[in-house]
Scaffold this motif. Sequence first.
Motif, PDB file in Angstrom:
ATOM      1  N   ALA A 105     115.532  64.096  77.415  1.00  0.00           N
ATOM      2  CA  ALA A 105     114.831  63.030  78.147  1.00  0.00           C
ATOM      3  C   ALA A 105     115.595  62.676  79.418  1.00  0.00           C
ATOM      4  O   ALA A 105     116.824  62.687  79.446  1.00  0.00           O
ATOM      5  N   ALA A 106     114.849  62.371  80.474  1.00  0.00           N
ATOM      6  CA  ALA A 106     115.444  62.010  81.756  1.00  0.00           C
ATOM      7  C   ALA A 106     115.094  60.562  82.082  1.00  0.00           C
ATOM      8  O   ALA A 106     114.328  59.914  81.364  1.00  0.00           O
ATOM      9  N   PHE A 107     115.656  60.060  83.162  1.00  0.00           N
ATOM     10  CA  PHE A 107     115.291  58.718  83.610  1.00  0.00           C
ATOM     11  C   PHE A 107     114.970  58.758  85.096  1.00  0.00           C
ATOM     12  O   PHE A 107     115.428  59.634  85.820  1.00  0.00           O
ATOM     13  N   ASN A 108     114.156  57.802  85.519  1.00  0.00           N
ATOM     14  CA  ASN A 108     113.765  57.711  86.926  1.00  0.00           C
ATOM     15  C   ASN A 108     114.822  56.981  87.741  1.00  0.00           C
ATOM     16  O   ASN A 108     115.611  56.205  87.203  1.00  0.00           O
ATOM     17  N   THR A 109     114.813  57.212  89.050  1.00  0.00           N
ATOM     18  CA  THR A 109     115.698  56.435  89.917  1.00  0.00           C
ATOM     19  C   THR A 109     115.233  54.990  90.013  1.00  0.00           C
ATOM     20  O   THR A 109     116.001  54.112  90.403  1.00  0.00           O
ATOM     21  N   GLU A 110     113.980  54.736  89.637  1.00  0.00           N
ATOM     22  CA  GLU A 110     113.386  53.411  89.739  1.00  0.00           C
ATOM     23  C   GLU A 110     112.869  52.995  88.371  1.00  0.00           C
ATOM     24  O   GLU A 110     112.220  53.785  87.682  1.00  0.00           O
ATOM     25  N   SER A 111     113.155  51.773  87.980  1.00  0.00           N
ATOM     26  CA  SER A 111     112.678  51.274  86.691  1.00  0.00           C
ATOM     27  C   SER A 111     111.184  50.956  86.780  1.00  0.00           C
ATOM     28  O   SER A 111     110.634  50.807  87.877  1.00  0.00           O
ATOM     29  N   TYR A 181     119.644  48.734  85.984  1.00  0.00           N
ATOM     30  CA  TYR A 181     120.830  48.121  86.568  1.00  0.00           C
ATOM     31  C   TYR A 181     120.442  46.768  87.151  1.00  0.00           C
ATOM     32  O   TYR A 181     119.456  46.652  87.860  1.00  0.00           O
ATOM     33  N   LYS A 182     121.219  45.753  86.850  1.00  0.00           N
ATOM     34  CA  LYS A 182     120.995  44.454  87.468  1.00  0.00           C
ATOM     35  C   LYS A 182     121.286  44.552  88.962  1.00  0.00           C
ATOM     36  O   LYS A 182     122.141  45.321  89.397  1.00  0.00           O
ATOM     37  N   GLN A 183     120.569  43.771  89.762  1.00  0.00           N
ATOM     38  CA  GLN A 183     120.684  43.884  91.218  1.00  0.00           C
ATOM     39  C   GLN A 183     122.013  43.356  91.754  1.00  0.00           C
ATOM     40  O   GLN A 183     122.504  43.820  92.763  1.00  0.00           O
TER      41      GLN A 183
END
Length: 201
Positions: A105-111, A181-183
Amino acid sequence: MHTADWILIFQQSITDYHKTDDVDTPVQNPYAKGTLEFLMYEKNWIDTVQWHLEDIIRDPLIDPVKALEIKRRIDSSNQHRTDMVEYIDSWFLQQYSPISPAADAAFNTESPAWAIDRLSILELKIYHMQQEATRPNASEAHREACTAKLQVLQMQRTDLSTAIDQLLDDIAAGKKYMKVYKQMKMYNDESLNPVLYQQKQ
């Protein structure tokens, strides 16, 4: 629920705001608190008010004191917007917590919520471009140019909503996973903004 449902909620929020078209109108969220519908309406209301604050502050004749007041409201709104995006991501994290991602499984650069943030603002662009494309006292050239831009925005809505739906479907199927990630915004933090913390020394 998927993006088609959220777009309708965004449209409802935008329509409700324009009943008064006043940045000081209090939000009257029609959805039950804690539901995703509630969060989507609240998110778009923040975006809609901020859109109009951004219009106001660009008035070349605005009083400087008023401009500073609006700028601070925009800063506060940006923080509120970020908090709401992170809250929506937390909702999705909880929703998909029982899912075991596949080994590859991968993850996006954007949530998901940051993509939805763009969708909410895009709906505001579509609303206001539609207004300009049909504004009676505008020139024909202006209306034609805005109609062409509106068509591009509508295409962008289709592409973005499809991508968000696919992302959520992939997360639900374990093909992708969320990594948020929190901003960590620094300018609003009295301990991180040197202009603020140097005043206390």
